[in-house]
Structure formats: C-alpha cells, structure tokens
Write an enzyme that holds these catalytic residues in place. Sequence first.
Site, mmCIF file in Angstrom:
data_model
loop_
_atom_site.group_PDB
_atom_site.id
_atom_site.type_symbol
_atom_site.label_atom_id
_atom_site.label_comp_id
_atom_site.label_asym_id
_atom_site.label_seq_id
_atom_site.Cartn_x
_atom_site.Cartn_y
_atom_site.Cartn_z
ATOM 1 N N LYS A 133 34.151 44.164 40.564
ATOM 2 C CA LYS A 133 33.126 43.295 41.157
ATOM 3 C C LYS A 133 33.173 43.269 42.681
ATOM 4 C CE LYS A 133 34.338 39.383 39.176
ATOM 5 N NZ LYS A 133 35.417 39.792 38.250
ATOM 6 N N ARG A 185 30.971 31.071 37.195
ATOM 7 C CA ARG A 185 31.944 31.492 36.192
ATOM 8 C C ARG A 185 32.002 30.532 35.020
ATOM 9 N NH1 ARG A 185 35.638 34.434 40.181
ATOM 10 N NH2 ARG A 185 37.035 35.681 38.925
ATOM 11 N N ARG A 198 46.201 47.537 41.417
ATOM 12 C CA ARG A 198 45.783 46.699 42.544
ATOM 13 C C ARG A 198 46.950 45.823 43.015
ATOM 14 N NH1 ARG A 198 40.640 42.871 41.779
ATOM 15 N NH2 ARG A 198 42.080 41.455 40.793
ATOM 16 N N ARG A 203 48.291 41.179 45.468
ATOM 17 C CA ARG A 203 47.707 39.877 45.132
ATOM 18 C C ARG A 203 48.647 39.097 44.214
ATOM 19 N NH1 ARG A 203 41.337 39.642 43.774
ATOM 20 N NH2 ARG A 203 42.153 38.121 42.307
ATOM 21 N N ARG A 227 43.887 35.158 33.119
ATOM 22 C CA ARG A 227 42.566 35.310 33.739
ATOM 23 C C ARG A 227 41.603 36.005 32.777
ATOM 24 N NH1 ARG A 227 44.162 38.553 38.519
ATOM 25 N NH2 ARG A 227 41.966 38.654 39.032
HETATM 26 P P1 AMP Z 1 38.406 36.684 42.086
HETATM 27 O O1 AMP Z 1 38.814 37.274 43.388
HETATM 28 O O2 AMP Z 1 36.919 36.594 41.932
HETATM 29 O O3 AMP Z 1 39.081 37.324 40.918
HETATM 30 O O4 AMP Z 1 38.927 35.164 42.100
HETATM 31 C C1 AMP Z 1 40.312 34.865 42.243
HETATM 32 C C2 AMP Z 1 40.595 33.448 41.760
HETATM 33 O O5 AMP Z 1 39.849 32.507 42.537
HETATM 34 C C3 AMP Z 1 40.191 33.156 40.316
HETATM 35 O O6 AMP Z 1 41.172 33.580 39.391
HETATM 36 C C4 AMP Z 1 40.068 31.630 40.374
HETATM 37 O O7 AMP Z 1 41.329 30.998 40.416
HETATM 38 C C5 AMP Z 1 39.409 31.429 41.728
HETATM 39 N N1 AMP Z 1 37.932 31.491 41.618
HETATM 40 C C6 AMP Z 1 37.096 32.429 42.154
HETATM 41 N N2 AMP Z 1 35.824 32.172 41.843
HETATM 42 C C7 AMP Z 1 35.835 31.049 41.079
HETATM 43 C C8 AMP Z 1 34.822 30.306 40.428
HETATM 44 N N3 AMP Z 1 33.520 30.655 40.488
HETATM 45 N N4 AMP Z 1 35.208 29.198 39.732
HETATM 46 C C9 AMP Z 1 36.497 28.824 39.665
HETATM 47 N N5 AMP Z 1 37.501 29.498 40.231
HETATM 48 C C10 AMP Z 1 37.186 30.608 40.946
#
Ligand code: AMP
Length: 186
Positions: free
Chosen positions: A8, A83, A122, A128, A139
């Site tokens: 993404k 989400r 990654r 990360r 996740r």
């Molecule tokens: P990502 O980089 O999109 O995988 O997001 C990393 C982390 O940020 C996720 O595992 C959540 O803990 C938090 N996060 C990102 N976007 C959201 C969202 N829309 N709602 C809730 N938590 C989020």
Amino acid sequence: MGPPGAGKGTQAKFVAQHFGIPAISTGDIFRANVSEGTPLGKEAQRYMDAGEYVPDEVTNSMVRNRIDEPDAVPGFLLDGYPRTLAQVEELDGMIGFTGHRLDAVVVLTVDDDVLVERLLQRAAVEGRADDTEDVVRRRQELYGEQTAPLIEVYRDRGLLIEIDGLGEVDDVTQRIFAALDVIPES
Ligand code: AMP
C-alpha cells in the site's frame, strides 16, 4: 486497502504523484509523531507496537485535520484509512463537509505466504518495530476481522477496484494506473 505487506505505502506514493495529490498515510503520520515524541505519538505508540489499531477517535481527528490542509483541497489519496466501519462513517461525514467525494477504493490482493515473506524482509531493511512475527500475525488478524469487511461496503457502492499485488512493483503500479485512469475525475 490491502493486508499488511501488500504494498500500500509504496503504491500510494506513485499513485499520488501520478495524480498530483498528496498521499495521506495514517501509519506514516503516526510514525512521524512517535519519532518526534509528540503527545499523539506517545498515545499511538503503545497500540502500534502491539499491532493494535489506534482508537478511532484519535485516528479520525488526525485525518480530519490533515484533509483540512491547503494541499488536500484539490483532492488526496488515503493510505491505510479507513480501517474500521466506524472510520468509514466518519470519512463519509468529513468529505461530505469538505465537498470531496470518493472516486475509487483500490484494494491490493496478495497471497498470505508472500505477505509474511515481504514483511520479514521489510523488518530487516526498515527496522520497523511492528514487523516482528507476533505483531505481524496480530496485524493480519485485525485486518481480517476489522478491515476486510470494508471491501464489501465499497464493492456495494461500486467504488472497489481490485488489483493483483503480486509481481514487480512497476507492474503493479501500471495495473493501478490502468484501472484509475479510466475513472472520470470528480
Ligand atoms: P501502516 O503503516 O498503515 O501499516 O500502519 C501502522 C500502524 O499504525 C497500524 O498497525 C496501526 O497501529 C496504526 N494505524 C495506521 N492507520 C490506522 C487506522 N486507520 N486506524 C487505526 N490505526 C491505524
């Protein structure tokens, strides 16, 4: 949309560049706040480190503020938001207010085994904190429970574009462009 590791973030940047709009990544905004040690970052970090979603109220108000910025007026791409079903409703309200409308919802589909491989890679490259095996599993579970149902919501609205996320990054980008370029602009 797409499960963790589907690509993404990578594709969001190309798509945003292609259309000349900002890519608004909730994950990136949270990570920036964590590294700057802001109150938002302190609140978000414990959820992120555990692979849990940051509470809807926190995430929603962050997105509301971000789409109010001048660069988002002509349009924007959301990466990693919404989400949850509550976030879908909140987004509808926000864009109803700003006068935007959703043109498309892109979902990247990738086989589970490939995802785990990509995420572990990654973890090695980007370091990360939430790419450890246990957290990745959590996740993925949350994505299945809370986020995958959104696919049907957007399919029912006629907005869903499913893209095969397997293969070279460039090939996936071209598939996304081909699907999005035929959509009339709002
Ligand atoms: P990502 O980089 O999109 O995988 O997001 C990393 C982390 O940020 C996720 O595992 C959540 O803990 C938090 N996060 C990102 N976007 C959201 C969202 N829309 N709602 C809730 N938590 C989020």
